[in-house]
Design an enzyme around this catalytic site. Sequence first.
Site, short mmCIF file in Angstrom:
data_model
loop_
_atom_site.label_atom_id
_atom_site.label_comp_id
_atom_site.label_asym_id
_atom_site.label_seq_id
_atom_site.Cartn_x
_atom_site.Cartn_y
_atom_site.Cartn_z
N GLY A 22 -23.82 6.08 -1.07
CA GLY A 22 -24.77 6.90 -1.80
C GLY A 22 -24.19 8.20 -2.33
O GLY A 22 -24.90 8.99 -2.96
N TYR A 41 0.84 -1.20 0.00
CA TYR A 41 0.00 0.00 0.00
C TYR A 41 0.88 1.25 0.00
O TYR A 41 1.71 1.45 0.88
CB TYR A 41 -0.91 0.04 1.22
N GLY A 59 -16.89 2.93 -1.23
CA GLY A 59 -17.62 4.18 -1.13
C GLY A 59 -18.92 4.22 -1.89
O GLY A 59 -19.76 5.10 -1.66
#
Length: 344
Positions: A264, A100, A260
């Site tokens: 919404g 990462y 994510g």
Amino acid sequence: MAAMNVTSACFYLGSGMRSVHGVKVFASENLAVSKIEEDKVKLGGSDLKVSRLGLGAWSWGDTGYWNNSEWDDTKTKAAKSAFDVSIDGGITLFDTAEVYGSWLLNGAVNSETLLGSFIKERKQKDSEVEVAVATKFAALPWRLGRQSVVKALKDSLSRLGLSSVELYQLHWPGIWGNEGYIDGIGDAVEQGLVKAVGVSNYDESRLRNAYKKLKERGIPLAANQVNYSLIYREPEENGVKAACDELGITLIAYSPMAQGVLTGKYTPENPPSGPRGKIYTPEFLTRLQPLLKRIQEIGQSYSKTNTQVILNWLLAQENVLPIPGAKNAQQAEEFCWCTRLETQ
């Protein structure tokens, strides 16, 4: 992706159960969330206890997949705020990996390095603060033998500034050399470099083999970290979740909010940027709208956000530990709700 419906979803919001349009919902006056025992759960068959919810640090330092190819001091400060808010809110497990933020993924700053600096700074203010670190070994083709695992772990510890970590995982199955990798994580336990070991992205067959091989040394396989969310249900379909439940291996759910999308905040008119936009296309987001509407309706019934409903669905399941990612304090604060016993 998998089935985009919630007809079998189970949203835990306390004790007592009722059904709303085919969705099982738990309701209670005090909304006691999951009855988290002191905010800790045992990780698989190991002796390690961690917070019921972890924080994923995949995006920290990354410029290849996240952050619109940019990383600067502002983003570092935001990530640090997410770390501090998580600690304050009872989330003390942090999941990172050697790749990462690394050059291998076109990263700017290694996520382990950032997490290590955050821990150091926090401990300078509070030496008794509790932080549990989970990191991962990258099964790169040129890495051979058990010694490659121990060496990689020591390099991770150097970046983290720690003498040991709580959980060390094999990030993915290698093209070859997997038997040696399993031996290596076992060696890491015996050398006192790690308290528990796990795998990630392992299918049922590989999971069972790893479990058996470690068991022969008296070492429990504590976790299998896989992609699992309300719209990615493959672990339920391919035998992985059932095997985890059978063998007492914790299923750590990464991307629990579908990166994510389930919050919404993205719409067909406003899809995610970067590589995520190629996965979560306007067409996909259009198909997702009925589910998002149902999630929102359930959340509104209890004054909760989409994120809290989604994480609660995972927390309601036995043996599942979600690790949502947070880039800033606001996101982390929303996650922390799930570690609290609220009254209302």
